[in-house]
Design a protein around this motif. Structure first.
Motif, PDB file in Angstrom:
ATOM      1  N   ASN A  82      21.030 -21.869 -26.415  1.00 20.53           N
ATOM      2  CA  ASN A  82      21.290 -20.521 -27.565  1.00 20.53           C
ATOM      3  C   ASN A  82      20.524 -20.959 -28.941  1.00 20.53           C
ATOM      4  O   ASN A  82      19.840 -20.052 -29.137  1.00 20.53           O
ATOM      5  CB  ASN A  82      22.476 -20.101 -28.081  1.00 20.53           C
ATOM      6  CG  ASN A  82      21.861 -19.081 -28.694  1.00 20.53           C
ATOM      7  OD1 ASN A  82      21.572 -18.041 -28.612  1.00 20.53           O
ATOM      8  ND2 ASN A  82      23.117 -18.967 -30.178  1.00 20.53           N
ATOM      9  N   LEU A  83      20.660 -21.932 -28.755  1.00 20.91           N
ATOM     10  CA  LEU A  83      20.382 -22.932 -30.180  1.00 20.91           C
ATOM     11  C   LEU A  83      18.330 -23.218 -29.867  1.00 20.91           C
ATOM     12  O   LEU A  83      17.705 -22.963 -30.825  1.00 20.91           O
ATOM     13  CB  LEU A  83      21.077 -24.595 -30.351  1.00 20.91           C
ATOM     14  CG  LEU A  83      20.290 -25.587 -31.588  1.00 20.91           C
ATOM     15  CD1 LEU A  83      20.285 -24.956 -32.758  1.00 20.91           C
ATOM     16  CD2 LEU A  83      20.831 -26.838 -31.340  1.00 20.91           C
ATOM     17  N   LEU A  84      17.634 -23.412 -28.086  1.00 20.28           N
ATOM     18  CA  LEU A  84      16.617 -23.824 -28.042  1.00 20.28           C
ATOM     19  C   LEU A  84      16.004 -21.996 -28.174  1.00 20.28           C
ATOM     20  O   LEU A  84      14.523 -22.096 -29.000  1.00 20.28           O
ATOM     21  CB  LEU A  84      16.351 -24.136 -26.830  1.00 20.28           C
ATOM     22  CG  LEU A  84      17.169 -26.474 -27.327  1.00 20.28           C
ATOM     23  CD1 LEU A  84      16.813 -26.622 -25.165  1.00 20.28           C
ATOM     24  CD2 LEU A  84      16.649 -26.990 -27.868  1.00 20.28           C
ATOM     25  N   LYS A  85      17.211 -21.328 -27.740  1.00 20.29           N
ATOM     26  CA  LYS A  85      16.208 -20.184 -28.482  1.00 20.29           C
ATOM     27  C   LYS A  85      15.717 -19.859 -29.087  1.00 20.29           C
ATOM     28  O   LYS A  85      15.348 -18.968 -29.751  1.00 20.29           O
ATOM     29  CB  LYS A  85      17.020 -19.147 -27.256  1.00 20.29           C
ATOM     30  CG  LYS A  85      16.473 -17.970 -27.292  1.00 20.29           C
ATOM     31  CD  LYS A  85      17.735 -16.501 -26.232  1.00 20.29           C
ATOM     32  CE  LYS A  85      16.559 -15.112 -26.618  1.00 20.29           C
ATOM     33  NZ  LYS A  85      17.631 -14.182 -24.938  1.00 20.29           N
ATOM     34  N   LYS A  86      16.801 -19.702 -29.926  1.00 16.33           N
ATOM     35  CA  LYS A  86      16.670 -19.161 -31.650  1.00 16.33           C
ATOM     36  C   LYS A  86      15.980 -19.742 -32.475  1.00 16.33           C
ATOM     37  O   LYS A  86      15.350 -19.790 -33.632  1.00 16.33           O
ATOM     38  CB  LYS A  86      18.074 -19.809 -31.803  1.00 16.33           C
ATOM     39  CG  LYS A  86      18.485 -18.928 -33.404  1.00 16.33           C
ATOM     40  CD  LYS A  86      20.026 -18.650 -33.736  1.00 16.33           C
ATOM     41  CE  LYS A  86      21.031 -18.369 -33.230  1.00 16.33           C
ATOM     42  NZ  LYS A  86      22.032 -18.565 -33.865  1.00 16.33           N
ATOM     43  N   TYR A  87      15.442 -21.516 -32.088  1.00 16.90           N
ATOM     44  CA  TYR A  87      14.834 -22.431 -33.041  1.00 16.90           C
ATOM     45  C   TYR A  87      13.848 -22.911 -32.374  1.00 16.90           C
ATOM     46  O   TYR A  87      13.507 -24.506 -31.570  1.00 16.90           O
ATOM     47  CB  TYR A  87      15.699 -23.465 -33.930  1.00 16.90           C
ATOM     48  CG  TYR A  87      16.781 -23.486 -34.625  1.00 16.90           C
ATOM     49  CD1 TYR A  87      16.527 -21.653 -35.586  1.00 16.90           C
ATOM     50  CD2 TYR A  87      18.226 -22.822 -34.145  1.00 16.90           C
ATOM     51  CE1 TYR A  87      17.511 -22.002 -36.640  1.00 16.90           C
ATOM     52  CE2 TYR A  87      18.864 -22.240 -34.877  1.00 16.90           C
ATOM     53  CZ  TYR A  87      18.521 -21.534 -36.598  1.00 16.90           C
ATOM     54  OH  TYR A  87      20.020 -21.297 -36.913  1.00 16.90           O
ATOM     55  N   PRO A  88      12.596 -22.780 -32.290  1.00 19.40           N
ATOM     56  CA  PRO A  88      11.618 -23.271 -31.031  1.00 19.40           C
ATOM     57  C   PRO A  88      11.289 -24.785 -31.542  1.00 19.40           C
ATOM     58  O   PRO A  88      10.556 -24.995 -30.759  1.00 19.40           O
ATOM     59  CB  PRO A  88      11.096 -21.989 -30.997  1.00 19.40           C
ATOM     60  CG  PRO A  88      10.515 -21.589 -32.881  1.00 19.40           C
ATOM     61  CD  PRO A  88      12.095 -21.276 -32.980  1.00 19.40           C
TER      62      PRO A  88
ATOM     63  N   TYR B  84      13.149 -27.301 -31.831  1.00 21.59           N
ATOM     64  CA  TYR B  84      14.021 -28.078 -31.489  1.00 21.59           C
ATOM     65  C   TYR B  84      13.403 -28.139 -29.771  1.00 21.59           C
ATOM     66  O   TYR B  84      13.379 -27.268 -29.442  1.00 21.59           O
ATOM     67  CB  TYR B  84      15.579 -27.223 -31.948  1.00 21.59           C
ATOM     68  CG  TYR B  84      16.031 -27.434 -32.902  1.00 21.59           C
ATOM     69  CD1 TYR B  84      15.744 -28.183 -34.286  1.00 21.59           C
ATOM     70  CD2 TYR B  84      17.293 -26.374 -32.902  1.00 21.59           C
ATOM     71  CE1 TYR B  84      16.415 -28.350 -34.540  1.00 21.59           C
ATOM     72  CE2 TYR B  84      17.458 -26.356 -34.382  1.00 21.59           C
ATOM     73  CZ  TYR B  84      17.335 -27.451 -36.053  1.00 21.59           C
ATOM     74  OH  TYR B  84      17.269 -27.009 -37.014  1.00 21.59           O
ATOM     75  N   SER B  85      14.321 -28.970 -29.295  1.00 16.38           N
ATOM     76  CA  SER B  85      13.884 -29.618 -28.088  1.00 16.38           C
ATOM     77  C   SER B  85      15.004 -30.368 -27.400  1.00 16.38           C
ATOM     78  O   SER B  85      15.845 -30.680 -28.470  1.00 16.38           O
ATOM     79  CB  SER B  85      12.690 -29.943 -27.878  1.00 16.38           C
ATOM     80  OG  SER B  85      12.285 -31.151 -28.413  1.00 16.38           O
ATOM     81  N   LYS B  86      15.222 -30.020 -26.058  1.00 15.85           N
ATOM     82  CA  LYS B  86      16.289 -31.256 -25.507  1.00 15.85           C
ATOM     83  C   LYS B  86      15.630 -32.130 -25.162  1.00 15.85           C
ATOM     84  O   LYS B  86      14.552 -32.579 -24.329  1.00 15.85           O
ATOM     85  CB  LYS B  86      17.064 -30.675 -23.986  1.00 15.85           C
ATOM     86  CG  LYS B  86      17.640 -31.522 -23.198  1.00 15.85           C
ATOM     87  CD  LYS B  86      18.578 -30.723 -21.920  1.00 15.85           C
ATOM     88  CE  LYS B  86      18.786 -28.866 -22.252  1.00 15.85           C
ATOM     89  NZ  LYS B  86      19.967 -28.526 -21.076  1.00 15.85           N
TER      90      LYS B  86
ATOM     91  N   PRO C 208      21.420 -35.941 -22.537  1.00 13.10           N
ATOM     92  CA  PRO C 208      20.699 -34.426 -23.308  1.00 13.10           C
ATOM     93  C   PRO C 208      21.538 -34.498 -25.049  1.00 13.10           C
ATOM     94  O   PRO C 208      22.492 -34.299 -25.043  1.00 13.10           O
ATOM     95  CB  PRO C 208      21.787 -33.968 -23.009  1.00 13.10           C
ATOM     96  CG  PRO C 208      23.082 -33.441 -22.350  1.00 13.10           C
ATOM     97  CD  PRO C 208      23.241 -35.298 -22.363  1.00 13.10           C
ATOM     98  N   CYS C 209      20.099 -34.513 -25.473  1.00 11.17           N
ATOM     99  CA  CYS C 209      20.763 -34.503 -27.209  1.00 11.17           C
ATOM    100  C   CYS C 209      19.592 -33.214 -27.790  1.00 11.17           C
ATOM    101  O   CYS C 209      18.038 -33.277 -26.591  1.00 11.17           O
ATOM    102  CB  CYS C 209      20.819 -35.852 -27.510  1.00 11.17           C
ATOM    103  SG  CYS C 209      21.768 -37.162 -27.374  1.00 11.17           S
ATOM    104  N   VAL C 210      19.925 -33.179 -29.348  1.00  6.09           N
ATOM    105  CA  VAL C 210      19.212 -32.161 -30.056  1.00  6.09           C
ATOM    106  C   VAL C 210      17.799 -33.256 -29.936  1.00  6.09           C
ATOM    107  O   VAL C 210      18.111 -34.279 -30.673  1.00  6.09           O
ATOM    108  CB  VAL C 210      19.501 -31.213 -30.482  1.00  6.09           C
ATOM    109  CG1 VAL C 210      18.822 -30.187 -31.473  1.00  6.09           C
ATOM    110  CG2 VAL C 210      21.077 -30.264 -30.022  1.00  6.09           C
ATOM    111  N   GLY C 211      16.837 -32.910 -29.898  1.00 10.57           N
ATOM    112  CA  GLY C 211      15.878 -33.203 -30.757  1.00 10.57           C
ATOM    113  C   GLY C 211      14.790 -32.345 -31.439  1.00 10.57           C
ATOM    114  O   GLY C 211      14.828 -31.443 -31.402  1.00 10.57           O
TER     115      GLY C 211
END
Length: 314
Positions: free
Chosen positions: A222-228, A230-232, A247-250
């Motif tokens: 959901n985080l990646l969908k909301k904020y393009p 950001y990445s994994k 797997p971290c937020v990048g």
């Protein structure tokens, strides 16, 4: 006799002109690069960047500056307090559009190119009872310096769990101090945002067994969908002695300056840096993570000097 005197005077004047010309030629333009606190990734990357730039641009002398980090750096450059900066893709976008945490638009900011990605790392000691983001509620957490890029990303992650900054006991500390406090048992968790391996995280992992806390799969998606922006990013298990890959937020980082900077100067600096990425990577391990295929894909416009460099590479 008179001719001899004129000859002597002419030689003396010629010598003075030569000395003055040489002195002017040897003068270098002093420039500054806003990085972050010592212990994070921006400062050592900045040191390596300035070393490469100074080597290949004979007319400048660039120095890395210790700052509060990604959020502060656009203000420093935008207000004319420093010449260049490193920041996160999201904070650069927020800055030029006047979005929080900025209270005005810094429309004079432009990019030279992309750098390494930063990785959001939430660290606890292995014996901690914290096993998820939700468990941070009410806990003492080192969140990095007040002007650092950790804060906007942390707010986004907490929001996925219905939490705000007020729900944790935030300690605004430089990364090195925060992880020292964690190792001493004075804090429950410490957070850092930077390329891996980060010096502060590596240091604590050599003396203590640690764990990295990440969002659960559904909230991550959901985080990646909301904020393009950001990445994994997968941190290999061997980096911090973990049992499995993490797997971290990048988020990408950018090298930026002001629109008013001379076009030729920016062209020369851009060329010096991006033509010598192998040399940069040899000096700093984090710099090896720079994506060479996406150097010009920045969230804010390129400076004309940088654009000219990348256009020539096509």
């Amino acid at each position: 006799m008179r001719n001899r005197k004129w000859l002597v005077m002419t030689l003396i004047l010629a010598g003075i002109v030569l000395v003055m010309t040489t002195a002017v030629a040897q003068q270098k333009k002093p420039l500054t690069l806003a990085t972050a606190s010592i212990g994070g990734a921006f400062y050592p990357v900045g040191q390596a960047m300035t070393t490469v730039i100074n080597k290949y641009v004979a007319t400048v002398s660039m120095t890395p500056e210790v700052t509060n980090g990604a959020v502060e750096n656009p203000r420093l450059v935008g207000d004319g307090n420093t010449d260049f900066g490193i920041t996160n893709a999201n904070t650069a976008y927020f800055a030029i559009n006047g979005q929080k945490p900025y209270n005005k638009k810094f429309e004079n900011l432009v990019a030279l190119g992309n750098l390494h990605p930063s990785v959001f790392q939430i660290v606890v000691l292995s014996r901690s009872k914290i096993n998820s983001i939700a468990d941070l509620k009410g806990k003492k957490v080192a969140v990095g310096p007040a002007g650092g890029g950790t804060i906007p990303l942390l707010q986004s992650v907490l929001a996925e769990y219905g939490m705000k900054m007020d729900d944790i006991r935030a300690n605004y500390l430089p990364y090195s101090d925060g992880f020292t406090q964690l190792g001493d048992g004075n804090l429950d968790a410490a957070i850092a945002l930077g390329g891996y391996p980060m010096a502060a995280v590596t240091e604590i992992s050599t003396t203590q067994k640690i764990r990295l806390i990440v969002p659960d799969e559904a909230r991550f998606a959901n985080l990646l969908k909301k904020y393009p922006y950001y990445s994994k990013i997968i941190v290999p298990k061997d980096v911090y002695k973990q049992e499995e890959d993490i797997p971290c937020v990048g988020i990408n980082n950018i090298f930026f300056t002001k629109k008013s900077m001379d076009e030729k100067l920016i062209y020369d600096i851009t060329k010096a840096l991006y033509d010598h990425l192998d040399e940069l990577g040899a000096a700093n391990a984090t710099a090896r993570q720079i994506d060479r295929k996406a150097l010009s894909q920045t969230p804010i416009p390129l400076h004309p000097g940088a654009k000219r460099y990348f256009d020539e590479k096509k």
